[in-house]
Motif scaffolding. Structure first.
Motif, PDB file in Angstrom:
ATOM      1  N   ALA A1108       1.728  -5.861   3.796  1.00  0.00           N
ATOM      2  CA  ALA A1108       0.315  -5.770   3.474  1.00  0.00           C
ATOM      3  C   ALA A1108       0.068  -6.320   2.082  1.00  0.00           C
ATOM      4  O   ALA A1108       0.974  -6.442   1.252  1.00  0.00           O
ATOM      5  N   ALA A1109      -1.173  -6.667   1.811  1.00  0.00           N
ATOM      6  CA  ALA A1109      -1.532  -7.275   0.533  1.00  0.00           C
ATOM      7  C   ALA A1109      -1.327  -6.300  -0.599  1.00  0.00           C
ATOM      8  O   ALA A1109      -0.941  -5.147  -0.419  1.00  0.00           O
ATOM      9  N   ARG A1111      -3.079  -4.462  -2.512  1.00  0.00           N
ATOM     10  CA  ARG A1111      -3.736  -3.148  -2.601  1.00  0.00           C
ATOM     11  C   ARG A1111      -3.050  -2.100  -1.735  1.00  0.00           C
ATOM     12  O   ARG A1111      -3.321  -0.913  -1.863  1.00  0.00           O
ATOM     13  N   ARG A1112      -2.182  -2.534  -0.808  1.00  0.00           N
ATOM     14  CA  ARG A1112      -1.387  -1.605   0.013  1.00  0.00           C
ATOM     15  C   ARG A1112       0.071  -2.012  -0.077  1.00  0.00           C
ATOM     16  O   ARG A1112       0.691  -2.409   0.887  1.00  0.00           O
ATOM     17  N   ALA A1122       0.602  -7.747  13.387  1.00  0.00           N
ATOM     18  CA  ALA A1122      -0.049  -8.337  12.221  1.00  0.00           C
ATOM     19  C   ALA A1122      -0.654  -9.694  12.551  1.00  0.00           C
ATOM     20  O   ALA A1122      -1.718 -10.055  12.031  1.00  0.00           O
ATOM     21  N   ALA A1130      -3.669 -14.508   9.649  1.00  0.00           N
ATOM     22  CA  ALA A1130      -3.480 -13.134   9.182  1.00  0.00           C
ATOM     23  C   ALA A1130      -2.656 -13.047   7.906  1.00  0.00           C
ATOM     24  O   ALA A1130      -2.752 -12.064   7.172  1.00  0.00           O
ATOM     25  N   ASP A1134      -4.955 -12.195   2.028  1.00  0.00           N
ATOM     26  CA  ASP A1134      -6.024 -11.213   1.946  1.00  0.00           C
ATOM     27  C   ASP A1134      -5.655  -9.930   2.674  1.00  0.00           C
ATOM     28  O   ASP A1134      -5.914  -8.831   2.193  1.00  0.00           O
ATOM     29  N   ARG A1135      -5.045 -10.087   3.844  1.00  0.00           N
ATOM     30  CA  ARG A1135      -4.616  -8.910   4.603  1.00  0.00           C
ATOM     31  C   ARG A1135      -3.106  -8.728   4.540  1.00  0.00           C
ATOM     32  O   ARG A1135      -2.615  -7.670   4.170  1.00  0.00           O
ATOM     33  N   PHE A1136      -2.381  -9.765   4.918  1.00  0.00           N
ATOM     34  CA  PHE A1136      -0.922  -9.687   4.934  1.00  0.00           C
ATOM     35  C   PHE A1136      -0.352 -10.948   4.306  1.00  0.00           C
ATOM     36  O   PHE A1136      -1.025 -11.970   4.167  1.00  0.00           O
ATOM     37  N   SER A1156     -10.776 -17.352   4.068  1.00  0.00           N
ATOM     38  CA  SER A1156     -10.321 -16.365   3.090  1.00  0.00           C
ATOM     39  C   SER A1156     -10.093 -17.040   1.757  1.00  0.00           C
ATOM     40  O   SER A1156      -9.375 -18.038   1.675  1.00  0.00           O
TER      41      SER A1156
END
Length: 1313
Positions: A1108-1109, A1111-1112, A1122, A1130, A1134-1136, A1156
């Protein structure tokens, strides 16, 4: 329709049955009044009925065949063109039957007009050209403006155009035009002056034709200004095309020169004329392909792989034509191991072996020159060598041409232009002479000089077929003839011929062009490769080819063949040769595996060129990785078969059992070869040593099962190599040498992290510690006379970079062995005390110290509560910020270890509690004395002698054994003295009264303890020696107190926490569909899985784990969930992201998309880092580009995607292009770092072919080497731990407390923070 076009001759008139003079008189009588009526448009037509029109048309058809010396033919054409206008604008002058049924009569008119374009004796006159032009103009007007044309009329119109085109083309290529100019004038045209003039004109026409046909974007064919003036400026495209075609065929087929004429003897010097003509055709083919040729400024050329240049002075321009093709900016960065042909002219390109040219007189054209002897150390020719004096042969008037000799030149060639024509179109133009010239039989040739022209033809054919476009299909007839050429040319004989050399030089990409049936040539190519690569000296080839370039081209062919046995396995090969030919044996692809492996291993032992050796080393790693992955797949498949077979009645046998240990055996052989050559043949070649170390590091990551002794041998060999390089004399030390040592230390770290068990061997561990000591201090302790402590040893490392690399290896040993484990702890002060946001208030609760200016300790002394005070267990928390890690420790000081209350040591706690409650001294003393009452002797001493002895008891000899008489007397005297002393003490005890003394009172436990002082004292840091003044003449103080109240301390700690501990880099992955050239099109591909190949998604899954990015952080997920329905979108950051991480390196893979903006943020982060390190010239952006079509590489918008305007900034993009082949393999094209001496980055070198199973691991290995090489090969890009060390040192120097005396430091320890 095409058959009728070839066979039909139009309509035959009824007047043809009458005598010629009669028919002619009738035609003139009929045509004259009809033509007179055409001059008056208002007059009515003389023909009114259908019968009149049909009879008149029979006469007009016959009139078209009359001679052009009268106006009858012209008038007939005027009548028919006027009547055809009935479909455009009907008039009264047109007969009424035509107006009533226009389509029927127009079809008849077109059928009659076909006879006008049939071959006739007077077709070269201007009158004939004018009447033909009038007919074509009328037909063009009919096609554009004709109204009411039926389908049959359209078909007849197309049939008419095809027929006349066929007639014209047959006439252009037939004998009436070309043969009268070639055969009678052959002796004249093949004279030196005429041949040179033909070359100049046809090349100038080619330059003009390319510009008119392909536009200004096509690579320009440069010709001298005086040659360009030969072509008039007012020639349009059609005229230029026709003129070029006629001049090209002016000399007919050059292969006909070998056939002796029927009416006389053959003219002398035909073989030289043949070579000159084939060389010109070869240059024309290059121009149509748009192939770039590396040429410097006039008179100066750059040597390949050396960076040196040689200037050749010419006083006059050579008579022959100078040809060069410009290159696009993208192709300027191509690798230096391409191949090409010579170019004559004012600035002829120079091959790798410099041609020694005199400066006083220009050499004659087409002259063989002996190559000079090049020094491998300097890259310069030996002056005074007997081989440097060229031998020139001037023109001989008697023979027309001199004894013309031929040299195969090899210098960098670029990719062909994407705008080039197809292979079939080029063969339509030049195949008629290339195939015939390439198939000339050597036995029937009068001299061996014909082989030079034949070699030129074979090389040109190979270049044409290697330039096949991705989605292009070649006609089977051309493929079969081409394979016949190669089979005939690749016949291995005692001495290598120029034909074989030319085929190898220009077939480096032949097996990765998706040519149908090309694998039929495998046995023939392998036989030739064995001849070229396994022989150290080929004297027969040194006169006309650079052996280094020939071997380089052969290595490229070998790299494209290595994955084939693993890919196709049991598929059978068929031979195109006769059954009587014993040179080639047929079999399966798998049968060629051992042969290719032996060829690769043998090439490594015979190769002497640095670049070639590096390419072979890269091929070695790909081969081992492929074999290991293949066997791993086989083991998995066998386990599944065994699982399913266990439920059946039959027992299944794995047929690949005999191949199961091939990867391990190959791994061992390669490791032995590399370690032996590192300390012998290669130790003085920095480029080879660098690649060899990277290959050894890659072999450490290959999953094979080998004995531990082999792994220890590798580590020992690397240590010996480091010791040898460090022990060189000081004048031989350089930046390159230190870079190689740094890479060697990194290789050691890789082996340590991937093979932990080697540290269990004490000898191996000791050798590692010794080499680390050598890197840190510059010497080994075991080599000195006396052993000195670390503090007493003088540090004199080879260089600072070597010292830092050795320290990193030491840290790696400590982490792997468990002495200093690397915890994934990122806690800071706020996390320890439960605050949010690192602030000044938080820092005031900590004490900060620095150790050796490389470690920052943040100590938090916790307040002692009632429970801790009662138990006397003061505790503290320590944050350790070092250059390799960031740890958090929690320590608790205790008087005794934690044990159960039933243990005897619990009595000590009971005694302390009794004393605190005011208990009596007797009770406290009883509790203390009871501490040892729980220990029971399992065997009383009086029963010891009853225990029988064992062999272990006899290992310690009796004290009386082996003593001399003198020693026994001394022992007896000592025994008597002891017995006498015991008697004296016993008498004294009986005479003195026994008195009991009360035990002293126990001290109360301290309730206020300076835990920081205790912690530093236990580490041995609070001593006068460690607290001497910081910055003294000797060494800085080992322990320094830091003032956290100074402004900026909090920000600097935050900066330090943000710095990584290991090498980190990012790579960006793009998918380019066929024909895409803009960034927006490319970025939209990954938004859906329907836009990308399934192999691309498999490739993504092999690069790393989806994480994950930011923030996680550390949230790892599965790949399929994913990915979803995206085509890689994906993982846009931004997400992964896809992350690969080991103990030394951390690489993040991002798949940018248009939706993105996260990926552009990563670009900005890289750019800001580059701006901060402006002097860093080794930073690069890593890009992996998956292309469906190979021709789209040059149009890849790298500047648009990287938000950069040019490549002149402080970074250069390192790109790896992946192109899938129809065979399931993948071709690799690399770009970047072309100007560096160490530009060849293994294992994915430019032109290599890999399998699907190894694509991901090899791309990862290339990315790792790219990251490490930038840090190891320069001072401006230090590793991550060095950056942390520098920042720690800067922080310590800025915020250290200024204590003048140790007493001030001690007093500060007793104060509360």
């Amino acid at each position: 329709m095409d058959q009728s076009a070839r066979s039909g001759r139009g309509h035959v008139s009824a007047l043809a049955c009458f005598p010629n003079h009669v028919a002619r008189e009738v035609a003139v009588a009929v045509v004259t009044p009809l033509g007179a009526c055409l001059g008056n448009p208002a007059s009515r037509s003389l023909l009114r009925t259908e019968a009149q029109v049909k009879w008149t048309m029979e006469v007009l058809c016959f009139s078209l065949n009359l001679p052009l010396d009268c106006d009858t033919v012209r008038v007939c054409v005027d009548i028919y063109t006027h009547w055809m206008s009935v479909l455009v604008s009907p008039r009264d002058s047109i007969p009424p039957p035509l107006i009533k049924e226009p389509n029927v009569y127009v079809q008849k008119i077109l059928r009659h007009l076909r006879t006008l374009f049939m071959p006739r004796p007077d077709r070269s006159s201007l009158v004939y050209a004018s009447v033909c032009q009038r007919v074509l103009t009328a037909v063009q007007l009919l096609a554009k403006e004709g109204a009411g044309m039926s389908g049959e009329t359209w078909e007849m119109l197309l049939h008419f155009l095809i027929c006349i085109n066929q007639s014209v083309l047959d006439t252009l290529t037939s004998a009436p035009i070309c043969q009268p100019l070639s055969l009678p004038s052959m002796e004249v045209l093949f004279q030196p002056a005429a041949l040179d003039q033909w070359t100049r004109v046809v090349t100038a026409l080619t330059s003009r034709l390319l510009r008119l046909s392909f536009g200004p974007a096509f690579p320009r064919l440069k010709v001298p200004d005086e040659d360009a003036t030969l072509i008039p400026d007012d020639m349009d495209h059609q005229v230029t095309l026709q003129t070029w075609f006629r001049f090209l065929h002016l000399i007919s087929n050059p292969a006909d020169l070998k056939r002796p004429p029927v009416d006389g003897p053959a003219p002398p010097g035909q073989e030289d004329v043949f070579l000159t003509a084939m060389s010109t055709i070869s240059r024309l083919v290059d121009a149509f392909l748009g192939v770039s040729v590396v040429c410097g400024e006039p008179g100066e050329q750059t040597l390949i792989n050396t960076g040196l240049s040689t200037r050749i002075h010419f006083r006059d321009r050579l008579p022959s034509l100078g040809v060069a093709v410009t290159r696009s900016p993208f192709r300027d960065r191509l690798p230096s191991y391409g191949v090409s042909r010579p170019r004559s002219g004012s600035a002829p390109p120079t091959p790798v072996n410099i041609l020694s040219m005199p400066s006083k007189s220009p050499p004659p054209p087409h002259t063989r020159q002996k190559t000079s002897n090049i020094s491998k150390a300097t890259g310069k020719p030996h002056i005074g060598s007997s081989q440097t004096s060229p031998s020139f042969h001037p023109w001989k008037s008697s023979s027309g041409l001199s004894a013309f000799s031929w040299v195969l030149y090899s210098y960098p060639r670029g990719l062909p232009s994407p705008m080039r024509g197809s292979v079939d179109s080029l063969l339509h133009l030049f195949g008629f002479c290339l195939f015939d010239a390439a198939l000339i039989d050597k036995e029937s040739a009068p001299t061996e000089r014909w082989e030079d022209g034949r070699a030129e033809a074979c090389g040109t054919l190979c270049r044409i077929f290697c330039c096949k476009k991705t989605s292009e299909d070649v006609l089977p007839v051309y493929l079969s003839r081409f394979y016949a050429v190669l089979l005939q040319g690749l016949r291995v004989c005692e001495s290598m011929s120029p034909v074989v050399s030319s085929i190898l030089l220009h077939s480096s990409s032949l097996f990765c062009c998706d040519l149908a049936g090309v694998n039929l040539l495998l046995p023939s190519f392998i036989s030739v490769l064995e001849k070229v690569l396994l022989e150290r000296e080929m004297l027969s080839l040194q006169a006309f080819v650079s052996l280094a370039d020939l071997r380089r081209a052969s290595i490229l062919v070998l790299m494209s063949l290595l994955p084939l046995p693993q890919q196709f396995g049991p598929v059978q090969l068929a031979s195109l040769r006769d059954a009587s030919d014993d040179e080639v044996t047929t079999g399966s692809f798998q049968s060629l595996k051992l042969r290719l492996i032996g060829l690769l291993m043998g090439s490594l032992q015979t190769e002497t060129d640095s670049t070639n050796t590096q390419m072979l080393l890269a091929a070695v790693l790909t081969l081992v990785q492929d074999c290991a992955q293949k066997e791993l797949e086989g083991q998995t498949h066998q386990e599944r078969k065994t699982h399913y077979a266990g439920h059946g009645r039959t027992k299944r046998i794995d047929r690949s059992t005999d191949q199961s240990a091939m990867a391990a055996a190959l791994w061992i052989d390669i490791v032995h070869l590399l370690t032996q050559h590192l300390t012998a043949q290669w130790r003085n070649d920095s480029g080879v040593c660098l690649v060899a170390m990277e290959i050894l590091a890659g072999l450490a990551r290959v999953n094979v099962a080998v004995v531990e002794q082999e792994k220890k041998r590798v580590v020992s060999s690397i240590c010996r190599y480091i010791e040898f390089q460090c022990g060189r004399p000081p004048p031989l030390h350089s930046r390159e040498l230190h870079s190689i040592i740094v890479v060697a230390f990194h290789c050691l770290s890789t082996w340590i992290t991937n093979h932990h068990d080697i540290l269990e061997d004490q000898e191996c561990l000791l050798e590692l510690f010794e080499i680390v000591e050598l890197g840190v201090s510059g010497s080994k302790s075991r080599q000195e006379e006396e052993v000195r402590c670390r503090e007493e040893k003088e540090l004199n490392p080879v260089s600072l970079r070597v010292k830092e690399a050795a320290e990193a290896t030491l840290n790696c040993i400590m982490q792997v062995s468990g002495a200093c484990p690397s915890f994934r702890s990122f806690s800071d002060e706020d996390a320890l005390i439960g605050c949010s946001g690192l602030s000044e208030k938080t820092l005031k609760k900590f004490r900060y110290f620095a150790l050796d200016a490389s470690v920052i300790l943040g100590i938090l002394e916790q307040d002692q509560g009632p429970e801790q005070a009662s138990a006397s267990c003061p505790s503290l928390m320590v944050l350790i910020r070092g250059q390799f890690s960031h740890h958090s420790w929690i320590l608790q000081h205790r008087l005794h270890p934690r044990e159960e209350k039933t243990s005897p040591k619990f009595s000590m706690q009971k005694a302390v509690s009794l004393q605190e409650r005011g208990g009596g001294e007797d009770q406290v003393y009883a509790a203390i004395s009871h501490c040892g009452s729980g220990v029971k002797n399992p065997l009383p001493l009086e029963n010891v002698n009853t225990v029988p002895l064992v062999e272990a008891d006899m290992s310690i000899p009796d004290m009386w054994e082996g003593l001399t008489e003198e020693e026994k007397q001394r022992l007896n005297h000592l025994r008597a003295t002891l017995e006498q002393q015991q008697l004296v003490e016993a008498d004294l005890c009986r005479s003195v009264a026994i008195t009991t003394c009360a035990p002293p009172p126990c001290p109360r436990p301290a309730t206020h303890v300076q835990t920081a002082r205790l912690f530093l004292s236990h580490l041995g840091l609070v001593t006068p020696e460690t607290l001497k003044e910081f910055g003294s003449r000797d060494v800085p103080a080992q322990l320094v107190s830091l003032d956290s109240s100074m402004p900026g301390f909090c920000e600097d700690l935050r900066r330090l926490d943000q710095l990584p501990f290991k090498t980190q880099d990012s790579a960006f992955i793009f998918y380019v569909r066929a024909g895409q050239k803009t960034a927006n099109e490319i970025l939209r591909n990954v938004e859906s899985c329907a836009n990308v190949s399934c192999h691309f998604l498999d490739f993504l899954s092999s690069l790393g784990r989806p994480v994950a990015a930011a923030r996680r952080r550390h949230e790892v997920v599965e790949f399929i969930p994913a990915l979803g329905q995206s085509g890689g979108h994906a993982f846009d950051g931004d997400r992964f992201v896809l992350k690969y991480e080991d103990a030394l390196t951390d690489i993040t893979f991002i798949v940018p998309s248009s939706s993105s903006p996260a990926w552009s943020k990563h670009w900005k982060e890289v750019d800001s880092e580059l701006q901060r390190l402006a002097e860093d010239r080794h930073k690069s952006k890593l890009m992996i580009v998956w292309v469906e079509r190979l021709e789209d590489i040059e149009a890849f918008p790298v500047c648009e995607l990287t938000k950069s305007q040019s490549f002149s900034c402080a970074w250069e993009a390192q790109m790896v292009f992946v192109h899938g082949l129809r065979s399931g393999l993948f071709r690799i094209i690399t770009r970047g770092n072309s100007g560096s001496k160490w530009s060849l980055l293994p294992p994915l070198v430019d032109g290599i072919v890999v399998s699907r199973r190894t694509l991901g691991p090899l791309v990862m290995e290339t990315m790792l080497n790219s990251c490490r090489r930038r840090q190891s090969c320069g001072d401006s890009a230090p590793p991550a731990h060095v950056n942390r060390k520098l920042l720690i040192g800067d922080t310590v120097g800025r915020y250290r407390s200024r204590h003048s005396e140790p007493a001030d430091f001690y007093s500060a320890l007793f104060q509360q923070p």
